[in-house]
Design a protein around this motif. Structure first.
Motif, PDB file in Angstrom:
ATOM      1  N   ALA A  66       0.830  -1.203   0.000  1.00 53.21           N
ATOM      2  CA  ALA A  66       0.000   0.000   0.000  1.00 53.21           C
ATOM      3  C   ALA A  66       0.866   1.256   0.000  1.00 53.21           C
ATOM      4  O   ALA A  66       0.598   2.214  -0.737  1.00 53.21           O
ATOM      5  N   GLN A  88      -3.119  -5.635  -7.541  1.00 51.74           N
ATOM      6  CA  GLN A  88      -3.852  -4.563  -6.863  1.00 51.74           C
ATOM      7  C   GLN A  88      -5.224  -5.042  -6.412  1.00 51.74           C
ATOM      8  O   GLN A  88      -5.658  -4.761  -5.288  1.00 51.74           O
ATOM      9  N   SER A  91      -4.845  -7.571  -3.530  1.00 55.52           N
ATOM     10  CA  SER A  91      -4.466  -6.884  -2.291  1.00 55.52           C
ATOM     11  C   SER A  91      -5.681  -6.226  -1.650  1.00 55.52           C
ATOM     12  O   SER A  91      -5.808  -6.203  -0.413  1.00 55.52           O
ATOM     13  N   PHE A  92      -6.559  -5.713  -2.480  1.00 57.23           N
ATOM     14  CA  PHE A  92      -7.804  -5.141  -1.954  1.00 57.23           C
ATOM     15  C   PHE A  92      -8.642  -6.220  -1.275  1.00 57.23           C
ATOM     16  O   PHE A  92      -9.145  -6.035  -0.161  1.00 57.23           O
ATOM     17  N   SER A  95      -7.002  -7.316   1.963  1.00 52.39           N
ATOM     18  CA  SER A  95      -7.169  -6.288   2.991  1.00 52.39           C
ATOM     19  C   SER A  95      -8.582  -6.308   3.543  1.00 52.39           C
ATOM     20  O   SER A  95      -8.798  -6.240   4.765  1.00 52.39           O
ATOM     21  N   ASN A  96      -9.554  -6.428   2.646  1.00 53.17           N
ATOM     22  CA  ASN A  96     -10.954  -6.460   3.068  1.00 53.17           C
ATOM     23  C   ASN A  96     -11.220  -7.666   3.973  1.00 53.17           C
ATOM     24  O   ASN A  96     -11.892  -7.545   5.010  1.00 53.17           O
ATOM     25  N   ASP A 116      -3.327   5.124   2.730  1.00 51.53           N
ATOM     26  CA  ASP A 116      -2.737   4.609   1.490  1.00 51.53           C
ATOM     27  C   ASP A 116      -3.762   3.828   0.675  1.00 51.53           C
ATOM     28  O   ASP A 116      -3.825   3.946  -0.551  1.00 51.53           O
ATOM     29  N   LEU A 117      -4.585   3.027   1.350  1.00 46.28           N
ATOM     30  CA  LEU A 117      -5.638   2.289   0.637  1.00 46.28           C
ATOM     31  C   LEU A 117      -6.624   3.264  -0.009  1.00 46.28           C
ATOM     32  O   LEU A 117      -7.086   3.042  -1.134  1.00 46.28           O
ATOM     33  N   SER A 118      -6.950   4.330   0.694  1.00 53.18           N
ATOM     34  CA  SER A 118      -7.880   5.323   0.161  1.00 53.18           C
ATOM     35  C   SER A 118      -7.313   5.990  -1.082  1.00 53.18           C
ATOM     36  O   SER A 118      -8.054   6.308  -2.024  1.00 53.18           O
ATOM     37  N   TYR A 121      -7.283   3.016  -3.984  1.00 55.08           N
ATOM     38  CA  TYR A 121      -8.569   2.493  -4.449  1.00 55.08           C
ATOM     39  C   TYR A 121      -9.660   3.546  -4.578  1.00 55.08           C
ATOM     40  O   TYR A 121     -10.779   3.225  -4.978  1.00 55.08           O
ATOM     41  N   GLY A 126     -11.985   2.595  -1.461  1.00 55.21           N
ATOM     42  CA  GLY A 126     -11.188   2.870  -0.267  1.00 55.21           C
ATOM     43  C   GLY A 126     -12.070   3.201   0.918  1.00 55.21           C
ATOM     44  O   GLY A 126     -11.818   2.778   2.051  1.00 55.21           O
ATOM     45  N   LEU A 129     -13.442   0.179   2.784  1.00 54.01           N
ATOM     46  CA  LEU A 129     -12.509  -0.447   3.724  1.00 54.01           C
ATOM     47  C   LEU A 129     -12.423   0.352   5.022  1.00 54.01           C
ATOM     48  O   LEU A 129     -12.395  -0.221   6.121  1.00 54.01           O
TER      49      LEU A 129
END
Length: 390
Positions: A66, A88, A91-92, A95-96, A116-118, A121, A126, A129
């Motif tokens: 991220a 990508q 990884s989403f 993470s979720n 970083d996720l925001s 994505y 984002g 999450l």
């Protein structure tokens, strides 16, 4: 597949290391990460909860990925873009799934990771999450945000004695989280200490830091109008406090136009957007209208969201006529000023993409920023490369 048969993740390398990895090796790295992510996602819920959430290499990879992807603005290497997009996406999903577990690793409950996720994505995905964390792990996130808020207030209040470079970088990183999460905006708007510190530090003549302060305050305030339960009462209270601060600045020896409030209401569409959202909610009040009208009086002279157009300059070169298109001469200066205003709030956007937005909305910066924040761009712009440069 049991976790014992899934190898550990290797952390995602920083940009300086990635630049020294030959394409063939980088492809192999992508293949390995994709395979490992897929293996974890294929585990049944019980096995994932028992094993994946305790695998220390997994959050280490996700946080490093991220951070690296956010700093690289989506351009990680010259390798196969389809594999990078696949990584990508995986990884989403990872993470979720981790964030949705009962006891996720503490490292992925930090504001840095969520910011970083925001950024990677976007506001919609984002934001999902971040909302998940606020819903299931609020106490852990509040600890992380409280630590940041305390640090920022201390350094902002310290002025020139504070670590202003770190403050600037953290404000810019936080902006992505504020943009995606109304709950986070409400957290920073609770009380007056944070806003007071922003106002105090804005007095320092540091243009990059000033832009970061304006952007953060704008996103905090507009965040109070978003989400399932907009808090217009708190918003009006904050706007009134800004009016009081602006009045105090105006009464002092300094230039009335050199205040945070004057910059905020001039360079952002805050007042217009707040008025529209209050009207749409049906919760308008005499106090709200009065405060908005008072703040509008602090707009800098000759400022508007739609600067006057400059005509194209024709240059006679004998047999033919050359037209000075936008991007050269006077129009270049005019356009670069508008591009800068948009990039102050959206530093990840390339200048070429911003020019397309300005073309679409006839150089109206307020409309460009408004549509970006609301995610309401036309489809052909939504699908355009946002990092495109002139």
């Amino acid at each position: 597949m049991a976790l014992s048969s899934i190898p550990n993740f290797v952390p995602f390398p920083e940009a300086a290391w990635r630049n020294h990895i030959v394409p063939e090796e980088w492809e192999a790295c992508l293949d390995a990460w994709i395979a490992l992510a897929g293996a974890h996602l294929a585990l049944p819920a019980s096995e994932f909860a028992r094993s994946s959430t305790t695998d220390e290499s997994l959050p280490a990879f996700l946080t490093s990925y991220a951070s690296g992807a956010a700093l690289s603005q989506g351009h990680l290497s010259a390798s196969d873009p389809s594999k990078e997009k696949q990584l990508q996406k995986l990884s989403f999903l990872l993470s979720n799934r981790l964030l949705d577990s009962e006891h996720p690793p503490e490292s992925i409950l930090s504001w840095e990771f969520l910011a970083d996720l925001s950024k990677i994505y976007g506001q919609s995905n984002g934001g999902k999450l971040v909302t998940l964390v606020w819903t299931k792990h609020m106490s852990s996130l509040e600890v992380s945000l409280a630590s940041l808020k305390t640090y920022m207030i201390k350094e902002l209040d310290a002025g020139l004695k504070g670590d202003l470079k770190t403050v600037e970088s953290r404000l810019k990183r936080l902006d992505h989280l504020l943009h995606a999460s109304p709950q986070t905006a409400a957290f920073f708007m609770a009380g007056s200490d944070f806003v007071d510190a922003l106002i105090s530090c804005f007095k320092i003549m540091n243009p990059p830091l000033r832009k970061a302060i304006v952007s953060t305050l704008y996103l905090c305030l507009i965040g109070l109008t978003e989400g399932e339960k907009p808090n217009f009462s708190s918003l009006v209270d904050q706007l009134y406090s800004l009016k009081v601060a602006a009045d105090a600045h105006k009464a002092g020896p300094t230039n009335v136009n050199d205040s945070l409030v004057a910059e905020l209401v001039t360079e952002t569409p805050l007042l217009k957007q707040v008025q529209q959202r209050i009207d749409a909610s049906g919760t308008g009040s005499v106090r709200a209208k009065s405060v908005l009208k008072s703040l509008a009086d602090f707009k800098k002279p000759f400022a508007s969201g739609k600067p006057a157009r400059l005509s194209k300059k024709k240059v006679n070169k004998g047999k033919s006529i050359a037209i000075n298109v936008s991007g050269h001469g006077q129009i270049h200066v005019h356009r670069m000023s508008l591009i800068s205003q948009v990039q102050d709030l959206f530093p990840d956007l390339g200048s070429g993409f911003v020019v397309k937005l300005l073309d679409e909305y006839e150089d109206n910066v307020e409309q460009v920023i408004g549509h970006l924040l609301e995610g309401s761009l036309p489809p052909y712009l939504e699908n355009t490369d946002r990092s495109e440069e002139l």
